[in-house]
Design an enzyme around this catalytic site. Sequence first.
Site, PDB file in Angstrom:
ATOM      1  CE  LYS A  17      -2.574  -0.221   3.540  1.00  0.00           C
ATOM      2  NZ  LYS A  17      -2.882  -1.176   4.455  1.00  0.00           N
ATOM      3  CD  GLU A 139       0.208   3.119   3.506  1.00  0.00           C
ATOM      4  OE1 GLU A 139       1.129   3.893   3.194  1.00  0.00           O
ATOM      5  OE2 GLU A 139       0.398   1.940   3.850  1.00  0.00           O
ATOM      6  CG  ASP A 146      -7.005  -5.524  10.125  1.00  0.00           C
ATOM      7  OD1 ASP A 146      -7.215  -6.713   9.836  1.00  0.00           O
ATOM      8  OD2 ASP A 146      -5.998  -4.889   9.760  1.00  0.00           O
ATOM      9  CB  ILE A 147     -11.149  -5.051  15.590  1.00  0.00           C
ATOM     10  CG1 ILE A 147     -12.016  -6.301  15.403  1.00  0.00           C
ATOM     11  CG2 ILE A 147     -11.711  -4.148  16.680  1.00  0.00           C
ATOM     12  CD1 ILE A 147     -12.101  -7.195  16.616  1.00  0.00           C
ATOM     13  CE  LYS A 188     -16.422 -16.665  -5.416  1.00  0.00           C
ATOM     14  NZ  LYS A 188     -17.596 -16.388  -6.247  1.00  0.00           N
ATOM     15  N   GLY A 353      22.145   0.965  15.100  1.00  0.00           N
ATOM     16  CA  GLY A 353      21.557  -0.093  15.918  1.00  0.00           C
ATOM     17  C   GLY A 353      21.605   0.285  17.385  1.00  0.00           C
ATOM     18  CB  CYS A 380      24.072   5.866  13.786  1.00  0.00           C
ATOM     19  SG  CYS A 380      23.405   6.762  15.202  1.00  0.00           S
ATOM     20  N   GLY A 382      27.453   2.314  13.669  1.00  0.00           N
ATOM     21  CA  GLY A 382      28.566   1.903  12.804  1.00  0.00           C
ATOM     22  C   GLY A 382      29.759   2.834  12.948  1.00  0.00           C
ATOM     23  CG  HIS A 506      20.491   7.491  11.119  1.00  0.00           C
ATOM     24  ND1 HIS A 506      20.685   6.137  11.023  1.00  0.00           N
ATOM     25  CD2 HIS A 506      20.470   7.778  12.437  1.00  0.00           C
ATOM     26  CE1 HIS A 506      20.763   5.610  12.233  1.00  0.00           C
ATOM     27  NE2 HIS A 506      20.644   6.593  13.115  1.00  0.00           N
ATOM     28  CD  GLU A 508      20.309   5.630   7.504  1.00  0.00           C
ATOM     29  OE1 GLU A 508      21.346   6.315   7.419  1.00  0.00           O
ATOM     30  OE2 GLU A 508      19.986   5.040   8.559  1.00  0.00           O
TER      31      GLU A 508
HETATM   32  N1  GLN Z   1      22.905   2.982  20.130  1.00  0.00           N
HETATM   33  C1  GLN Z   1      23.657   4.120  19.679  1.00  0.00           C
HETATM   34  C2  GLN Z   1      23.248   5.385  20.402  1.00  0.00           C
HETATM   35  O1  GLN Z   1      22.179   5.443  20.936  1.00  0.00           O
HETATM   36  C3  GLN Z   1      23.537   4.300  18.186  1.00  0.00           C
HETATM   37  C4  GLN Z   1      22.146   4.582  17.729  1.00  0.00           C
HETATM   38  C5  GLN Z   1      21.943   4.382  16.255  1.00  0.00           C
HETATM   39  O2  GLN Z   1      22.727   3.723  15.579  1.00  0.00           O
HETATM   40  N2  GLN Z   1      20.872   4.891  15.722  1.00  0.00           N
HETATM   41  O3  GLN Z   1      23.971   6.345  20.426  1.00  0.00           O
END
Ligand code: GLN
Length: 533
Positions: A17, A139, A146-147, A188, A353, A380, A382, A506, A508
Amino acid sequence: MAKHIFVIGGVLSSLGKGIAASSIGLLLKKMGYKVVMQKFDPYLNVDPGTMSPFQHGEVFVTDDGAETDLDLGHYERFIGNPLNKNSNSTSGQIYETVLKKERRGDYLGKTVQVIPHITDEIKRVITAIGKENDIVITEIGGTVGDIESLPFLEAVRQFRMDVGMENSLFIFLTYVPYIKAAGELKTKPTQHATTKLREIGIQPDLLLCRSEMPLNDEIESKISLFTNVPKSRVINAYDASTIYEVPKILMEAKIHERICEHLHLRQRKIDFSDWDRIIDGIKNSTEEVEIAVCGKYVEHQDAYKSVWAALIHSAAANKLKLIIKWVDSEKISSKNDIEKNLSGVDGILVPGGFGNRGIDGKIAIAGFARENKIPFFGICLGMQIAVVEFIQNVCGLTEAYSSEFIEDCEHPVIHLMDDQKYLEKMGGTMRLGAQPCVLKNDSLVNKIYKKTEISERHRHRYEFNNKYRDIIEKKGMRIVGTSPDNLLVEVVEIPDHPFFIAVQYHPEFKSRPDNPHPIFFEFVKAAGKKGKK
Ligand code: GLN
């Protein structure tokens, strides 16, 4: 007054969607209309930022720091405009607003109910975003039946009564499965789902039928007959080899003409040549570039949606065929594991992460990229692990770590700033949204961005510990980007390496198919060159 398009889903989830809505947004934008998009998520979480990427995919961050559903990433990538917190509302947020009003006594003792109070609040949100826009595409998350999504569907049903037929359009996305044993496409499920939608008072104005293969005339007539939707408005969205091709498929089916007819909008010519080039780059590039993306959520690739998209944009623009090797950092614990998973790749990317699972694997991977001069891009978390690796192995502080993983480590090279420690007790410590960054004149990133002042989106808590600036710079890792007050480290690079850039933000989130993010573009280019050797 803005015109409103509502995209509703039937039959099953995961039909795309978000991509369908975004594709329509792109076509309307290409006709010169000012388009804004929004998503309603039927779950009760007030803060989508706290939802696990394992369950819910990536948290997409807007310039104003809203942590939103990943569909907003598609919207931004397709319509090319930055969105903000107004483009994502959850049931939780809607209920919270209504309940706060109730606590304030705004309802003056009346019974507070789903209809009209919740539905009125939903309608208020829909109308508010329309200001200063020609077209709003909304959207509605979930699937008919779905309820949870009922209050949203009821609100848009009423909305049509408020604004009229020519100002609102219901698009219903359904599925036409191919049943192998019968050798037939089956209508259907679409019939039933449309009946279900009609039961709650909504007759779709246009059907978007997903299918594995193109529908024939007979099937389209049958769908039209049973759903009350004119055949010209039964549009087939058959499977595309890349999501970036979907707008073209819909355009060829003349969806934009049907939309303009219904909403009494002037039809304008669409120039699709820029997107044709993107599709060509994705589908027809033959020279391969293999990028390893190393993280702990790799089994759930939705968790890295924007990183993945940014790599696709950059590979296409470099005329390279992208091969992604998803490497689970939790499974990397020895040199042997690294060799097995990473030897031969052209570039290594470690995305963001949270938490310490798979951390040592990531640190080892950054070291492998550094020592073997493999193009490396850290984002980040990384970036944080790239710094930790460098301090441990090049600067010799073997006890260096991030205090996110070992709170009282001897050398917390990544840590919480003092003001954050105080805030930590009160919650809300995340640095979120667009923030300025100043780049050093003579750096690689400066060459890449072609400017010294940039703005990028953030989502993190921990920062580089300024005590360690001199130590890393002396050993060859340069701090080349900081906040304008020079207090926060934003970008590091290793000049004595073909391509080693790590950023605290970030990038990206800002990559677009027609305008790939410059660091991603140069990273993929550098990786492509490596593959040539
Ligand atoms: N965990 C790390 C922090 O909080 C990096 C966060 C992330 O990669 N978005 O600083």
